[in-house]
Write a protein that holds these residues in place. Structure first.
Motif, PDB file in Angstrom:
ATOM      1  N   UNK A  59      28.498 -11.839  11.599  1.00 57.62           N
ATOM      2  CA  UNK A  59      27.293 -11.570  10.826  1.00 57.62           C
ATOM      3  C   UNK A  59      26.910 -12.749   9.932  1.00 57.62           C
ATOM      4  N   UNK A  60      27.808 -13.698   9.761  1.00 57.87           N
ATOM      5  CA  UNK A  60      27.504 -14.884   8.972  1.00 57.87           C
ATOM      6  C   UNK A  60      27.049 -16.057   9.844  1.00 57.87           C
ATOM      7  N   UNK A  61      26.852 -15.794  11.135  1.00 59.96           N
ATOM      8  CA  UNK A  61      26.356 -16.812  12.050  1.00 59.96           C
ATOM      9  C   UNK A  61      24.914 -16.472  12.426  1.00 59.96           C
ATOM     10  N   UNK A  62      23.984 -17.325  12.030  1.00 58.66           N
ATOM     11  CA  UNK A  62      22.558 -17.028  12.204  1.00 58.66           C
ATOM     12  C   UNK A  62      22.180 -16.816  13.661  1.00 58.66           C
ATOM     13  N   UNK A  63      22.745 -17.585  14.560  1.00 55.26           N
ATOM     14  CA  UNK A  63      22.391 -17.458  15.972  1.00 55.26           C
ATOM     15  C   UNK A  63      22.837 -16.111  16.529  1.00 55.26           C
ATOM     16  N   UNK A  64      24.042 -15.680  16.175  1.00 51.43           N
ATOM     17  CA  UNK A  64      24.538 -14.380  16.633  1.00 51.43           C
ATOM     18  C   UNK A  64      23.658 -13.248  16.115  1.00 51.43           C
ATOM     19  N   UNK A  65      23.338 -13.315  14.832  1.00 46.98           N
ATOM     20  CA  UNK A  65      22.503 -12.281  14.215  1.00 46.98           C
ATOM     21  C   UNK A  65      21.142 -12.221  14.895  1.00 46.98           C
ATOM     22  N   UNK A  66      20.555 -13.380  15.166  1.00 47.92           N
ATOM     23  CA  UNK A  66      19.247 -13.412  15.807  1.00 47.92           C
ATOM     24  C   UNK A  66      19.292 -12.778  17.194  1.00 47.92           C
ATOM     25  N   UNK A  67      20.342 -13.013  17.939  1.00 44.65           N
ATOM     26  CA  UNK A  67      20.476 -12.440  19.290  1.00 44.65           C
ATOM     27  C   UNK A  67      20.545 -10.916  19.235  1.00 44.65           C
ATOM     28  N   UNK A  68      21.214 -10.381  18.225  1.00 45.49           N
ATOM     29  CA  UNK A  68      21.343  -8.928  18.104  1.00 45.49           C
ATOM     30  C   UNK A  68      20.006  -8.291  17.734  1.00 45.49           C
TER      31      UNK A  68
END
Length: 213
Positions: A53-62
């Protein structure tokens, strides 16, 4: 009507209940997990995305492709002090990027709804203990609330008291701290209420407190 939610915190004790109940109600779920193996559910409507949740790319994908966001992630041993605020900031940025306006988050009863709560003596004692023993967690919750308030989005912060493993009863009170509120609620019932708030607009930009009857 919401058909797809982005779920943060799906591997936690409450998050697992939210995931199960969301799928049971026919919702599609995009869930973030640092360790996807911790999500044992297999369903055609479930998409698990590995990341933090502290990784912007991961959050954006979700968030991409969702209609609304349910955020129930929380601190675990070794978490950064500002986890909830920093993670919420990235979620809000992703929501604004993808044009999503609805977010429901989970916090504790230590967070105060000014002008609404009427804390009883036991409520004041519990909050005092939280400030003394978990001051950083309370400060993080307050910082996440401030981000939501500044976002301009349709947010709801659901607050709960002590969470139990008792079976859900689908009978719980919703309101504010004090009055008829109690000091516990089952995770099953809390998950049920969280899901109702995805499409319910009664508590937009409010912090309802939910507890067992």
């Amino acid at each position: 009507m919401t058909t797809t939610i982005a779920l943060f915190g799906a591997t936690g004790k409450t998050g697992r209940r939210v995931l199960d109940q969301a799928l049971a109600q026919g919702l599609s779920v995009r869930a973030l997990a640092r360790d996807p193996a911790k999500i044992a559910v297999a369903d055609d409507r479930l998409t698990v995305i590995e990341g933090d949740v502290l990784d912007a790319r991961s959050v954006d994908r979700v968030v991409a492709g969702a209609d609304a966001v349910l955020s129930v992630f929380g601190h675990v041993k070794g978490s950064p002090a500002g986890l909830q605020a920093d993670g919420t900031r990235l979620i809000l940025e992703a929501m604004q990027h993808h044009g999503i306006t609805r977010i429901v988050t989970l916090s504790g009863g230590g967070l105060r709804a000014e002008g609404k709560d009427r804390p009883k003596l036991q409520d004041r004692i519990i909050r005092g203990l939280l400030k003394l023993l978990s001051g950083q967690l309370l400060a993080d919750a307050e910082a996440h609330l401030e981000l939501l308030q500044q976002s301009g989005l349709e947010w709801t912060v659901v607050r709960g008291p002590r969470l139990t493993e008792e079976p859900g009863t689908s009978s719980y009170g919703v309101g504010w701290v004090g009055g008829d509120s109690t000091t516990k609620i089952s995770r099953d019932d809390l998950a049920q209420f969280l899901i109702t708030q995805i499409d319910d607009r009664q508590y937009v930009r409010e912090m309802p407190f939910v507890s067992a009857r």
